[in-house]
Design a protein around this motif. Structure first.
Motif, mmCIF file in Angstrom:
data_model
loop_
_atom_site.group_PDB
_atom_site.id
_atom_site.type_symbol
_atom_site.label_atom_id
_atom_site.label_comp_id
_atom_site.label_asym_id
_atom_site.label_seq_id
_atom_site.Cartn_x
_atom_site.Cartn_y
_atom_site.Cartn_z
ATOM 1 N N LEU A 1 0.819 -1.027 -0.213
ATOM 2 C CA LEU A 1 0.068 -0.105 -0.066
ATOM 3 C C LEU A 1 0.787 1.143 -0.007
ATOM 4 N N VAL A 2 0.843 2.034 -1.018
ATOM 5 C CA VAL A 2 1.758 3.271 -1.079
ATOM 6 C C VAL A 2 0.985 4.531 -1.019
ATOM 7 N N GLY A 3 -0.429 4.411 -0.925
ATOM 8 C CA GLY A 3 -1.118 5.684 -0.718
ATOM 9 C C GLY A 3 -2.657 5.410 -0.451
ATOM 10 N N SER A 4 -3.254 6.243 0.335
ATOM 11 C CA SER A 4 -4.668 5.950 0.720
ATOM 12 C C SER A 4 -5.131 7.525 1.232
ATOM 13 N N GLY A 5 -6.528 7.495 1.122
ATOM 14 C CA GLY A 5 -7.123 8.506 1.719
ATOM 15 C C GLY A 5 -8.774 8.388 1.428
ATOM 16 N N GLU A 6 -9.208 9.646 1.973
ATOM 17 C CA GLU A 6 -10.930 9.926 1.596
ATOM 18 C C GLU A 6 -10.825 11.177 0.894
ATOM 19 N N THR A 7 -11.960 11.045 -0.084
ATOM 20 C CA THR A 7 -11.946 12.330 -0.886
ATOM 21 C C THR A 7 -12.618 13.321 0.141
ATOM 22 N N ASP A 8 -12.167 14.771 -0.196
ATOM 23 C CA ASP A 8 -12.796 15.820 0.470
ATOM 24 C C ASP A 8 -14.299 16.312 0.051
ATOM 25 N N VAL A 9 -14.535 17.239 0.589
ATOM 26 C CA VAL A 9 -15.855 17.992 0.275
ATOM 27 C C VAL A 9 -16.044 18.058 -1.405
ATOM 28 N N ASN A 10 -14.958 18.362 -2.215
ATOM 29 C CA ASN A 10 -15.089 18.648 -3.448
ATOM 30 C C ASN A 10 -14.869 17.048 -4.196
ATOM 31 N N GLY A 11 -14.809 16.086 -3.470
ATOM 32 C CA GLY A 11 -14.647 14.795 -4.083
ATOM 33 C C GLY A 11 -13.212 14.611 -4.641
ATOM 34 N N ARG A 12 -12.252 15.204 -3.998
ATOM 35 C CA ARG A 12 -10.732 15.265 -4.523
ATOM 36 C C ARG A 12 -9.839 14.474 -3.338
ATOM 37 N N ILE A 13 -8.767 13.986 -4.126
ATOM 38 C CA ILE A 13 -7.773 13.517 -3.127
ATOM 39 C C ILE A 13 -6.349 14.179 -4.121
ATOM 40 N N GLN A 14 -5.840 15.342 -3.626
ATOM 41 C CA GLN A 14 -4.755 15.815 -4.476
ATOM 42 C C GLN A 14 -3.389 15.238 -4.421
ATOM 43 N N GLU A 15 -3.176 14.643 -3.444
ATOM 44 C CA GLU A 15 -1.869 13.764 -3.187
ATOM 45 C C GLU A 15 -1.948 12.545 -2.763
ATOM 46 N N LEU A 16 -2.426 11.531 -3.707
ATOM 47 C CA LEU A 16 -2.853 10.168 -3.308
ATOM 48 C C LEU A 16 -1.454 9.284 -3.191
ATOM 49 N N ALA A 17 -0.456 9.684 -3.971
ATOM 50 C CA ALA A 17 0.540 8.686 -4.198
ATOM 51 C C ALA A 17 1.603 9.358 -4.666
ATOM 52 N N ASP A 18 2.993 9.091 -4.472
ATOM 53 C CA ASP A 18 3.961 9.559 -4.838
ATOM 54 C C ASP A 18 5.238 8.471 -4.693
ATOM 55 N N ASP A 19 5.478 7.889 -5.811
ATOM 56 C CA ASP A 19 6.216 6.488 -5.974
ATOM 57 C C ASP A 19 6.909 6.481 -7.466
ATOM 58 N N ASP A 20 7.864 5.374 -7.649
ATOM 59 C CA ASP A 20 8.381 4.953 -8.894
ATOM 60 C C ASP A 20 7.258 4.705 -9.749
ATOM 61 N N ALA A 21 7.452 5.006 -11.239
ATOM 62 C CA ALA A 21 6.880 4.340 -12.328
ATOM 63 C C ALA A 21 6.564 3.036 -12.342
ATOM 64 N N GLY A 22 5.316 2.507 -12.630
ATOM 65 C CA GLY A 22 5.097 1.092 -12.785
ATOM 66 C C GLY A 22 3.720 0.652 -12.775
ATOM 67 N N THR A 23 3.298 -0.605 -12.637
ATOM 68 C CA THR A 23 1.994 -1.011 -12.626
ATOM 69 C C THR A 23 1.249 -0.792 -11.138
#
Length: 94
Positions: A29-51
């Protein structure tokens, strides 16, 4: 590689707040969160390229889980989910 998301409730015509989203790279698991009142998660993950697997848990009487497996290269990626009670779609956003 950075990732953001946006969940829209197309049935009600508004953002979908409080949707849990997870990002998995391999079995990690490299990122998680819940959408805000605008339905957004601005920074969900920051990792290497890949699948990656992106797992949405929308508020729906039909969908309990929507999972995408995507190939993400270098740079920023925005992957929205449009959801209604009995339908969903996604696309590569900008």
């Amino acid at each position: 590689m950075t990732l953001s998301t946006h969940v829209l409730d197309t049935e009600r015509g508004k953002p979908s707040a409080g949707v849990r989203v997870e990002v998995w790279h391999g079995g990690k698991l490299v990122g998680s969160g819940e959408t805000d009142v605008n339905g957004r998660i601005q920074e969900l993950a920051d990792d290497d390229a890949g699948t990656y697997r992106i797992v949405f848990h929308p508020h729906s009487p039909f969908f309990h889980r929507v999972e995408l497996e995507v190939e993400l290269g270098e740079g920023h990626h925005h992957i929205p989910l449009l959801v209604s009670s009995y339908g969903c779609t996604t696309y590569r956003g900008s």
